[in-house]
Scaffold this active site. Structure first.
Site, PDB file in Angstrom:
ATOM      1  N   SER A 192       0.702  -0.814  -0.302  1.00 14.36           N
ATOM      2  CA  SER A 192       0.086  -0.327   0.039  1.00 14.36           C
ATOM      3  C   SER A 192       0.716   1.659   0.022  1.00 14.36           C
ATOM      4  O   SER A 192       1.727   1.648  -0.740  1.00 14.36           O
ATOM      5  CB  SER A 192      -0.764   0.118   1.276  1.00 14.36           C
ATOM      6  OG  SER A 192      -2.408   0.701   0.759  1.00 14.36           O
ATOM      7  N   ASP A 349     -10.164  -3.733  -4.427  1.00 14.72           N
ATOM      8  CA  ASP A 349      -9.270  -2.069  -4.167  1.00 14.72           C
ATOM      9  C   ASP A 349      -9.616  -1.816  -5.519  1.00 14.72           C
ATOM     10  O   ASP A 349      -8.954  -1.281  -6.361  1.00 14.72           O
ATOM     11  CB  ASP A 349      -7.987  -2.775  -4.948  1.00 14.72           C
ATOM     12  CG  ASP A 349      -6.975  -2.905  -3.782  1.00 14.72           C
ATOM     13  OD1 ASP A 349      -7.111  -1.094  -3.452  1.00 14.72           O
ATOM     14  OD2 ASP A 349      -5.380  -2.727  -4.142  1.00 14.72           O
ATOM     15  N   HIS A 379      -8.169  -4.609  -0.462  1.00 12.81           N
ATOM     16  CA  HIS A 379      -6.919  -4.332  -0.049  1.00 12.81           C
ATOM     17  C   HIS A 379      -6.674  -3.822   0.870  1.00 12.81           C
ATOM     18  O   HIS A 379      -7.294  -4.199   1.982  1.00 12.81           O
ATOM     19  CB  HIS A 379      -7.548  -2.481  -0.206  1.00 12.81           C
ATOM     20  CG  HIS A 379      -6.118  -1.570  -0.127  1.00 12.81           C
ATOM     21  ND1 HIS A 379      -5.229  -1.745  -1.046  1.00 12.81           N
ATOM     22  CD2 HIS A 379      -5.818  -1.265   0.525  1.00 12.81           C
ATOM     23  CE1 HIS A 379      -4.139  -0.742  -0.858  1.00 12.81           C
ATOM     24  NE2 HIS A 379      -4.338  -0.513   0.771  1.00 12.81           N
TER      25      HIS A 379
END
Ligand SMILES: *[C@@H]1O[C@H](CO)[C@@H](O)[C@H](O)[C@H]1NC(C)=O
Ligand SMILES: *[C@@H]1O[C@H](CO)[C@@H](O)[C@H](O)[C@H]1NC(C)=O
Length: 409
Positions: A192, A349, A379
């Protein structure tokens, strides 16, 4: 009695309404995911309320809550791995060294950068501690997990520089030797926002003239790579997806740049990069998903580009176009210099297409890329491997990531 039953039924209906989230039929553990998302939303909204009441910045409060939650889940330790908290060039790091048997031989190594919107989580918290410990054990590698400084106490480019300082320091021949690390077998990796920092620092290291050792690989887990277009097919499709809805991602970007939340609604519709914003022009073709994405991901989504928008947004946050924050916006020559790459993407995501476009641009620049796409994953899933946030998606993605590292590092 009757009214109590009605009240109870009403409360249940409200709760169900709050928790229920339409999810693709492919997703694994849908109910657990809905509960995780609902819990996360309740906590986030409470933090927003605390922020509004002047009790503290919502991200600082949120990180405190996450930190407290993590203490219920004891960090794992292992007799096979020595864990040390230290500093590299003034930046805090946690180092995991596999001990014993392998002592004499040079080891592989991964520099790891945790995710959390540049604002949340910690290298020392149980989620990332357990991930890095598992990596050290299963790869027999030295893992350097970076405790970079967080938003809202620090903003871009502090996070970038913290990670760069650690990378440069660790890659010095004498430091690698101290940890018995093979200089030709070091990767940089992160998930991320950590994937964002990994990609940005990898680009920077590849252009530095006098570094002796460079990264052999980069491994990016559902990375954040651009704040230019918030209407890629994955942003449109997952606008309200669990854990990271579009609006929350836009606010993470604004906080990273210490910008103004008033711009968030304009950014969601790409008003910050409309055709009349001259500074944006030269970047447009670098993330043109109408040709960077295969049709199975484009589906029938249409690009959102307005003739006029709000030029003052880029003036207020020029870093929106800074490649150190948005590695996807780098020029072609920089892509050519990147090492072999692994990119993990999830269907559920908003950032799926950031990763897919990065992969395509690397490929076009002649870099060897593995895209590991998971149809049933969301995600953030890779750290969710332990009860009560244990997901099949967490184990699948982590195993696949470790397998690639094991075979390529
Ligand atoms: C290259 O290394 C030299 C000697 O260590 C140093 O003085 C110089 O600042 C470095 N240059 C860059 C561009 O980092
Ligand atoms: C987007 O920009 C247009 C043109 O300046 C403006 O009319 C519109 O109100 C803006 N929308 C938002 C949400 O900022």
């Amino acid at each position: 009695m009757k009214s109590a039953a009605v009240l109870l039924a009403g409360l249940l209906a409200l709760t169900a309404y709050y928790v229920y989230l339409p999810l693709p039929s492919t997703v694994s553990d849908p109910w657990r995911l809905m509960l995780l998302d609902a819990a996360f939303r309740v906590v986030q909204q409470s933090c927003n309320l605390a922020h509004y009441l002047g009790l503290g910045h919502h991200l600082r409060v949120l990180n405190f809550v996450i930190g407290t939650f993590e203490t219920f889940n004891n960090p794992q330790f292992s007799e096979l791995v020595t864990i040390t908290d230290t500093q590299f060039d003034g930046v805090e790091v946690r180092v995991y060294e596999p001990s014993a048997a392998r002592e004499k031989t040079l080891k592989r190594s991964v520099v790891y950068i945790h995710g959390g919107g540049w604002a949340l989580s910690s290298a020392r918290g149980s989620y990332y501690n357990n991930l890095c410990l598992t990596m050290a054990e299963s790869l027999g590698a030295v893992i350097v997990s970076i405790e970079y400084r967080l938003v809202p106490d620090f903003h871009f480019p502090t996070q970038f520089h913290d990670v760069l300082r650690v990378a440069k320091h660790f890659m010095l021949p004498e430091v690698l030797a101290r940890y018995s690390v093979d200089p030709s077998r070091v990767a940089i990796s992160g998930d991320s926002a950590g994937g964002n920092l990994a990609a940005a620092v990898c680009q920077e290291m590849s252009q530095e003239e006098n570094v002796t050792n460079r990264f052999k690989l980069q491994a990016l887990i559902y990375p954040v790579l651009q704040p230019f277009d918030f209407n890629t097919p994955s942003y449109q499709q997952n606008e309200l997806a669990p854990v990271l809805p579009r609006f929350v991602m836009v606010k993470f970007w604004i906080d990273y740049f210490d910008g103004n939340y008033d711009f968030a609604h304009s950014m969601v519709i790409n008003n910050h990069t409309s055709l009349d914003v001259n500074q944006a022009g030269s970047f447009r073709e670098r993330l043109d998903w109408t040709f960077l994405l295969p049709s199975r991901f484009r589906k029938s989504y249409k690009p959102i580009t307005h003739p006029t928008g709000k030029a003052e947004i880029i003036q207020d946050m020029p870093s929106l176009l800074d490649v150190r924050a948005a590695p996807l916006l780098a020029e072609k020559e920089v892509f050519r210099l990147q090492p072999k790459t692994y990119i993990l993407t999830c269907e559920i995501d908003v950032l799926r297409d950031d990763g897919l476009m990065y992969a395509k641009r690397l490929e076009k620049a002649g870099v060897e890329v593995t895209v590991d796409h998971f149809e049933d994953c969301f995600h953030g899933c890779m750290i969710f491997t332990v009860w009560p946030t244990n997901f099949a998606a967490g184990l699948h993605t982590r195993d696949s990531y470790l397998k690639w590292l094991s075979q390529n590092l």
